[in-house]
Scaffold this active site. Sequence first.
Site, PDB file in Angstrom:
ATOM      1  N   TYR A  98     -12.069   5.536  -3.683  1.00 14.56           N
ATOM      2  CA  TYR A  98     -10.925   4.615  -3.568  1.00 14.56           C
ATOM      3  C   TYR A  98      -9.627   5.390  -3.328  1.00 14.56           C
ATOM      4  CZ  TYR A  98      -8.322   0.316  -4.732  1.00 14.56           C
ATOM      5  OH  TYR A  98      -7.529  -0.799  -4.699  1.00 14.56           O
ATOM      6  N   HIS A 111      -7.796   3.005   6.302  1.00 15.24           N
ATOM      7  CA  HIS A 111      -7.113   4.189   5.777  1.00 15.24           C
ATOM      8  C   HIS A 111      -7.457   5.391   6.650  1.00 15.24           C
ATOM      9  CE1 HIS A 111      -5.069   2.980   2.009  1.00 15.24           C
ATOM     10  NE2 HIS A 111      -5.862   1.925   2.130  1.00 15.24           N
ATOM     11  N   ASP A 141       0.846  -1.207   0.000  1.00 16.19           N
ATOM     12  CA  ASP A 141       0.000   0.000   0.000  1.00 16.19           C
ATOM     13  C   ASP A 141       0.874   1.247   0.000  1.00 16.19           C
ATOM     14  OD1 ASP A 141      -2.272   1.670   0.185  1.00 16.19           O
ATOM     15  OD2 ASP A 141      -3.310   0.192   1.397  1.00 16.19           O
ATOM     16  N   HIS A 188       1.827   3.164  -3.264  1.00 14.15           N
ATOM     17  CA  HIS A 188       1.007   4.223  -3.857  1.00 14.15           C
ATOM     18  C   HIS A 188       1.612   5.596  -3.564  1.00 14.15           C
ATOM     19  CE1 HIS A 188      -2.373   1.815  -5.222  1.00 14.15           C
ATOM     20  NE2 HIS A 188      -2.499   1.242  -4.042  1.00 14.15           N
ATOM     21  N   HIS A 193      -8.421  -3.664   7.459  1.00 17.14           N
ATOM     22  CA  HIS A 193      -7.412  -2.801   6.839  1.00 17.14           C
ATOM     23  C   HIS A 193      -8.023  -1.404   6.754  1.00 17.14           C
ATOM     24  CE1 HIS A 193      -4.283  -1.867   3.659  1.00 17.14           C
ATOM     25  NE2 HIS A 193      -5.227  -1.028   3.273  1.00 17.14           N
TER      26      HIS A 193
END
Length: 337
Positions: free
Chosen positions: A285, A196, A14, A17, A194
Site C-alpha cells: 500500500y 500510482h 492523495d 500523504h 487510479h
Amino acid sequence: MSKHIRIVDTTLRDGMHAVSHRFTPDDMAEIAAGLDAAGIDTIEIGHGDGLAGSSFQYGFAAATDEDYLKAVSGVLKNAKLDVLLLPGIGTMEELELAAKYNAKVARVATHVTEADIGEQHLKLAKELGMEAVGFLMMSHMVGVDKVVEQAKLFESYGADKIYVTDSAGAMTPKDVTARIKAVKEAVSVPIGHHAHNNLSLAVANTLAAVEAGADMVDGTCKGLGAGAGNTQTEVLVAVLDKLGYDTGIDLYKIMDVADDIVVPKMKRAQVIDKNSLSIGYAGVYGSFLLHSLRAAEKFQVDARDILVELGKRKTVGGQEDMIVDVAYELSQKQAAN
C-alpha cells in the site's frame, strides 16, 4: 467527435500523504481555485486516508475535515467537490458533513475483496444527492474474476461509477487492461482508474485504462501522492490531448498550477527512489512509505526490507501498525546475526 475523458484531480487528497497531511485550508483553497480555473472536472480533498483520517494511526492533518471543506467549497466555480471515505475510518456523519459543504462526489474506498462493507455508505451518498463511486483498492492483489465480482457488488448497491485502483503502483499496462476491460464488460456503469507511479508506469497504465474503456481517470499535479505518487495530471492532459481525447482542461493553466502553486508547497521532490520503487515491486500500500521510513530510522533497519516483508505478508491499507512490528522483528534478527 473525440471521446471525453473525465479527470479527477486528487492533489488535495492523495497528495496529502506526500506532505504528511500538512496542507493548510488556505493552501487547499489556493490550489483548488487554480485547478478549477484550469478546467479540472472533479477535485478530491481531505486527509490522505479520507474523511476522519486524521489520527494517531494515519497521522494528524493540519486542520479538520470541516476546515478543508469550508475553504475549498468557497472557491469552486465549476469543478465538483469530491471526498473519499474508507468505511471504518470515516462514518456516515462525515459524509453528511461533506454534503453540507456541497460535496457532489463521494468515493467509497474498500479493499478489493471487501466491497460489501461499502454498501451503507454508497446508499447514503445517493440519498444525500451525491454521485456515489465504488473504489476498489489494491486490485493487483487478486485475479480479474475477483475484481469483477466485487465491482458487480458495488453496482448492486447503486454505485454510479466504479474504480479499479492500483494503490501500490504494482501493475503493468497488461494488468490494467485485463481488469478494466473485464469490469467494463460486466457492469453497466462508467469505469475509472487510479494509478500510482512506483514502477514509473502511472501514465502508461492510465492510458491503458482509457484505451480499455475507462471513462474517468485520476491524477495529481507534479504526481504528488503516496509512495512514488500518482499519474501526473499535467502530463496526462498533454498525452491525452496528443492522442485526440478531450479532457476540457487548459494545458498551460494546469502546467502553471503544478509548477507555480503546488511546487512551492511541496516538502520534498516526488521521485521514484529505492524505497518507493520497493513499494511497487513488493505490491505494498502506497501510504506505507513515510511510516516505514520512520520505523526504519527508529529500529535501524533498511526500509526496503520492511516493505518487502510487508508485501510477503500481504498487508493492506489500515494495517499501518504492523509496520512497527515488522521493523522490530527485523531489528531483532539483525542483532542476532
